[in-house]
Structure formats: structure tokens, C-alpha cells
Write a protein that holds these residues in place. Structure first.
Motif, PDB file in Angstrom:
ATOM      1  N   THR A  83      81.914  47.501  -6.577  1.00 40.92           N
ATOM      2  CA  THR A  83      83.240  47.151  -6.071  1.00 40.92           C
ATOM      3  C   THR A  83      84.187  47.087  -7.254  1.00 40.92           C
ATOM      4  O   THR A  83      83.894  46.440  -8.259  1.00 40.92           O
ATOM      5  CB  THR A  83      83.230  45.782  -5.355  1.00 40.92           C
ATOM      6  N   VAL A  84      85.316  47.794  -7.133  1.00 37.29           N
ATOM      7  CA  VAL A  84      86.369  47.746  -8.144  1.00 37.29           C
ATOM      8  C   VAL A  84      87.582  47.084  -7.511  1.00 37.29           C
ATOM      9  O   VAL A  84      88.063  47.513  -6.463  1.00 37.29           O
ATOM     10  CB  VAL A  84      86.731  49.156  -8.658  1.00 37.29           C
ATOM     11  N   LEU A  85      88.040  46.005  -8.135  1.00 35.38           N
ATOM     12  CA  LEU A  85      89.263  45.319  -7.738  1.00 35.38           C
ATOM     13  C   LEU A  85      90.299  45.645  -8.803  1.00 35.38           C
ATOM     14  O   LEU A  85      90.232  45.131  -9.920  1.00 35.38           O
ATOM     15  CB  LEU A  85      89.034  43.809  -7.651  1.00 35.38           C
ATOM     16  N   ALA A  86      91.228  46.528  -8.476  1.00 34.69           N
ATOM     17  CA  ALA A  86      92.199  47.017  -9.450  1.00 34.69           C
ATOM     18  C   ALA A  86      93.542  46.338  -9.271  1.00 34.69           C
ATOM     19  O   ALA A  86      93.982  46.110  -8.145  1.00 34.69           O
ATOM     20  CB  ALA A  86      92.364  48.524  -9.301  1.00 34.69           C
ATOM     21  N   GLU A  87      94.200  46.012 -10.385  1.00 30.76           N
ATOM     22  CA  GLU A  87      95.555  45.453 -10.325  1.00 30.76           C
ATOM     23  C   GLU A  87      96.508  46.482  -9.728  1.00 30.76           C
ATOM     24  O   GLU A  87      97.361  46.158  -8.914  1.00 30.76           O
ATOM     25  CB  GLU A  87      96.025  45.059 -11.722  1.00 30.76           C
ATOM     26  N   THR A  88      96.365  47.730 -10.164  1.00 29.23           N
ATOM     27  CA  THR A  88      97.145  48.858  -9.664  1.00 29.23           C
ATOM     28  C   THR A  88      96.198  50.040  -9.542  1.00 29.23           C
ATOM     29  O   THR A  88      95.367  50.247 -10.431  1.00 29.23           O
ATOM     30  CB  THR A  88      98.279  49.232 -10.644  1.00 29.23           C
ATOM     31  N   ALA A  89      96.318  50.811  -8.487  1.00 29.57           N
ATOM     32  CA  ALA A  89      95.490  52.008  -8.311  1.00 29.57           C
ATOM     33  C   ALA A  89      96.311  53.091  -7.627  1.00 29.57           C
ATOM     34  O   ALA A  89      96.948  52.839  -6.602  1.00 29.57           O
ATOM     35  CB  ALA A  89      94.250  51.674  -7.486  1.00 29.57           C
ATOM     36  N   ILE A  90      96.292  54.290  -8.222  1.00 23.30           N
ATOM     37  CA  ILE A  90      97.072  55.414  -7.708  1.00 23.30           C
ATOM     38  C   ILE A  90      96.227  56.676  -7.812  1.00 23.30           C
ATOM     39  O   ILE A  90      95.718  56.999  -8.892  1.00 23.30           O
ATOM     40  CB  ILE A  90      98.363  55.633  -8.540  1.00 23.30           C
ATOM     41  N   ALA A  91      96.074  57.405  -6.705  1.00 24.77           N
ATOM     42  CA  ALA A  91      95.357  58.679  -6.743  1.00 24.77           C
ATOM     43  C   ALA A  91      96.111  59.640  -7.656  1.00 24.77           C
ATOM     44  O   ALA A  91      97.341  59.738  -7.579  1.00 24.77           O
ATOM     45  CB  ALA A  91      95.229  59.255  -5.338  1.00 24.77           C
ATOM     46  N   LEU A  92      95.392  60.331  -8.536  1.00 21.99           N
ATOM     47  CA  LEU A  92      96.047  61.247  -9.458  1.00 21.99           C
ATOM     48  C   LEU A  92      96.835  62.324  -8.718  1.00 21.99           C
ATOM     49  O   LEU A  92      97.883  62.761  -9.192  1.00 21.99           O
ATOM     50  CB  LEU A  92      95.026  61.910 -10.389  1.00 21.99           C
ATOM     51  N   ALA A  93      96.353  62.714  -7.553  1.00 29.05           N
ATOM     52  CA  ALA A  93      97.049  63.742  -6.768  1.00 29.05           C
ATOM     53  C   ALA A  93      98.430  63.265  -6.316  1.00 29.05           C
ATOM     54  O   ALA A  93      99.306  64.089  -6.029  1.00 29.05           O
ATOM     55  CB  ALA A  93      96.203  64.130  -5.563  1.00 29.05           C
ATOM     56  N   ASP A  94      98.639  61.942  -6.260  1.00 31.60           N
ATOM     57  CA  ASP A  94      99.910  61.385  -5.790  1.00 31.60           C
ATOM     58  C   ASP A  94     100.921  61.137  -6.911  1.00 31.60           C
ATOM     59  O   ASP A  94     102.023  60.669  -6.651  1.00 31.60           O
ATOM     60  CB  ASP A  94      99.670  60.059  -5.051  1.00 31.60           C
ATOM     61  N   LEU A  95     100.548  61.427  -8.146  1.00 30.69           N
ATOM     62  CA  LEU A  95     101.424  61.106  -9.274  1.00 30.69           C
ATOM     63  C   LEU A  95     102.437  62.204  -9.547  1.00 30.69           C
ATOM     64  O   LEU A  95     102.141  63.385  -9.439  1.00 30.69           O
ATOM     65  CB  LEU A  95     100.585  60.855 -10.528  1.00 30.69           C
ATOM     66  N   ASP A  96     103.618  61.797  -9.943  1.00 30.39           N
ATOM     67  CA  ASP A  96     104.719  62.699 -10.286  1.00 30.39           C
ATOM     68  C   ASP A  96     104.949  62.595 -11.794  1.00 30.39           C
ATOM     69  O   ASP A  96     105.379  61.546 -12.295  1.00 30.39           O
ATOM     70  CB  ASP A  96     105.963  62.281  -9.503  1.00 30.39           C
ATOM     71  N   GLN A  97     104.672  63.672 -12.531  1.00 33.09           N
ATOM     72  CA  GLN A  97     104.777  63.638 -13.990  1.00 33.09           C
ATOM     73  C   GLN A  97     106.192  63.334 -14.476  1.00 33.09           C
ATOM     74  O   GLN A  97     106.367  62.622 -15.460  1.00 33.09           O
ATOM     75  CB  GLN A  97     104.284  64.959 -14.577  1.00 33.09           C
ATOM     76  N   ALA A  98     107.187  63.850 -13.803  1.00 30.07           N
ATOM     77  CA  ALA A  98     108.572  63.598 -14.220  1.00 30.07           C
ATOM     78  C   ALA A  98     108.923  62.117 -14.063  1.00 30.07           C
ATOM     79  O   ALA A  98     109.579  61.527 -14.933  1.00 30.07           O
ATOM     80  CB  ALA A  98     109.532  64.457 -13.406  1.00 30.07           C
ATOM     81  N   ALA A  99     108.461  61.512 -12.969  1.00 34.50           N
ATOM     82  CA  ALA A  99     108.734  60.090 -12.746  1.00 34.50           C
ATOM     83  C   ALA A  99     108.031  59.238 -13.799  1.00 34.50           C
ATOM     84  O   ALA A  99     108.604  58.260 -14.295  1.00 34.50           O
ATOM     85  CB  ALA A  99     108.290  59.683 -11.348  1.00 34.50           C
ATOM     86  N   ILE A 100     106.823  59.612 -14.176  1.00 30.28           N
ATOM     87  CA  ILE A 100     106.091  58.857 -15.200  1.00 30.28           C
ATOM     88  C   ILE A 100     106.794  58.997 -16.553  1.00 30.28           C
ATOM     89  O   ILE A 100     106.937  58.016 -17.289  1.00 30.28           O
ATOM     90  CB  ILE A 100     104.627  59.322 -15.283  1.00 30.28           C
ATOM     91  N   ALA A 101     107.267  60.197 -16.877  1.00 26.84           N
ATOM     92  CA  ALA A 101     107.992  60.406 -18.136  1.00 26.84           C
ATOM     93  C   ALA A 101     109.241  59.524 -18.183  1.00 26.84           C
ATOM     94  O   ALA A 101     109.558  58.938 -19.226  1.00 26.84           O
ATOM     95  CB  ALA A 101     108.358  61.873 -18.296  1.00 26.84           C
ATOM     96  N   GLN A 102     109.947  59.401 -17.067  1.00 27.33           N
ATOM     97  CA  GLN A 102     111.144  58.552 -17.015  1.00 27.33           C
ATOM     98  C   GLN A 102     110.769  57.078 -17.167  1.00 27.33           C
ATOM     99  O   GLN A 102     111.454  56.329 -17.868  1.00 27.33           O
ATOM    100  CB  GLN A 102     111.907  58.768 -15.704  1.00 27.33           C
ATOM    101  N   GLN A 103     109.663  56.662 -16.539  1.00 25.87           N
ATOM    102  CA  GLN A 103     109.211  55.276 -16.665  1.00 25.87           C
ATOM    103  C   GLN A 103     108.832  54.964 -18.115  1.00 25.87           C
ATOM    104  O   GLN A 103     109.089  53.862 -18.604  1.00 25.87           O
ATOM    105  CB  GLN A 103     108.035  55.005 -15.728  1.00 25.87           C
ATOM    106  N   ILE A 104     108.230  55.934 -18.807  1.00 22.77           N
ATOM    107  CA  ILE A 104     107.875  55.740 -20.210  1.00 22.77           C
ATOM    108  C   ILE A 104     109.144  55.569 -21.045  1.00 22.77           C
ATOM    109  O   ILE A 104     109.229  54.678 -21.894  1.00 22.77           O
ATOM    110  CB  ILE A 104     107.007  56.905 -20.735  1.00 22.77           C
ATOM    111  N   LYS A 105     110.137  56.407 -20.795  1.00 20.82           N
ATOM    112  CA  LYS A 105     111.413  56.300 -21.525  1.00 20.82           C
ATOM    113  C   LYS A 105     112.038  54.921 -21.299  1.00 20.82           C
ATOM    114  O   LYS A 105     112.491  54.266 -22.241  1.00 20.82           O
ATOM    115  CB  LYS A 105     112.367  57.403 -21.063  1.00 20.82           C
TER     116      LYS A 105
END
Length: 137
Positions: A83-105
Motif C-alpha cells: 500500500t502506498v499512501l502518497a501526499e500527491t500522485a499524478i499519472a505521468l500520462a496526465d502531465l502537461d510539460q508546459a504547465a510544469i515548466a511554468q510552475q518551476i519558473k
């Protein structure tokens, strides 16, 4: 009624985040980003309790592999499975690279603008997690 027996060659796995149950079922193996390093959990694994670092959980099923990014949490292996209890979990297929780049900035700006050491540390931790997420893509 015929009762089906659990497959002894399968590992029962559940991945839960505060928002929802992301996965529940029997799998071949699961690789998790343990705080002390990557671990592959197979059927019959010895009991383990571990914290998780940001990284990818790879779920090996008969039909292929699912990959889910987790940010922190806990993993427990016991006689019933993993059993994994994750604080945050997101399927890689659901990720948007541009949105992540903006969040990093934005996170980099938050680190630079932080007024206290505590705020800077929290912003730096968020930035590290986002960079780990980006690296997993």
C-alpha cells in the motif's frame, strides 16, 4: 458459489492519495522511490515500512506498465500486499510539460522572493519536487 483464490504469483497493490484511490489490483511488481533508494516489490516480499521521496512509481502488470509520479508519502508491505499512501500522485500520462515548466519558473521566483529562512526552505522544497517531476517525464 465458487470462491476464487488469490493468485500467489501476484502482488496486491493499492495507491492512494488524499484525493482518490489511483490504483487497486494484482500486479507483477511495483518499483517505488523509497527515501533510502529505489525498491522493487515482488510477491512474497518481506514486510517493510518506508517513507517516499518524490519520484515515479512503476506498476508492472501483465498487460504493461503504468507510471505515476508521487510526491512524498509512505509505503507499507505486509502479508496482504503493498500500500502506498502518497501526499500527491499524478499519472505521468496526465502531465502537461508546459504547465510544469511554468510552475518551476514560479517556484524559482518564490525562492528568490522569500523573506524568511522558513519560507525560503518551503519554496525550495516545492521547487525540488517540481524538478523531480519534470525529470520523470
Amino acid at each position: 458459489m465458487v470462491q476464487q483464490k488469490a493468485n500467489p504469483m501476484a502482488l496486491h497493490f493499492e495507491l492512494v492519495s488524499p484525493a482518490r484511490l489511483l490504483f487497486s489490483g494484482d500486479v507483477v511488481s511495483v518499483q517505488i522511490p523509497g527515501a533510502e533508494g529505489e525498491m522493487t516489490i515482488l510477491p512474497g516480499h518481506a514486510p517493510v515500512l518506508s517513507t517516499l521521496k518524490p519520484g515515479v512509481v512503476s506498476i508492472q502488470k501483465d498487460g504493461g506498465t503504468d507510471k505515476i509520479f508521487v510526491r512524498g508519502g509512505f509505503a507499507e508491505v505486509n502479508a496482504k500486499g503493498l500500500t502506498v499512501l502518497a501526499e500527491t500522485a499524478i499519472a505521468l500520462a496526465d502531465l502537461d510539460q508546459a504547465a510544469i515548466a511554468q510552475q518551476i519558473k514560479n517556484a524559482e521566483e518564490d525562492v528568490a522572493d522569500a523573506k524568511t529562512d522558513a519560507a525560503r526552505a518551503k519554496a525550495a522544497e516545492t521547487l525540488d519536487h517540481l524538478k523531480a517531476l519534470q525529470a520523470s517525464l
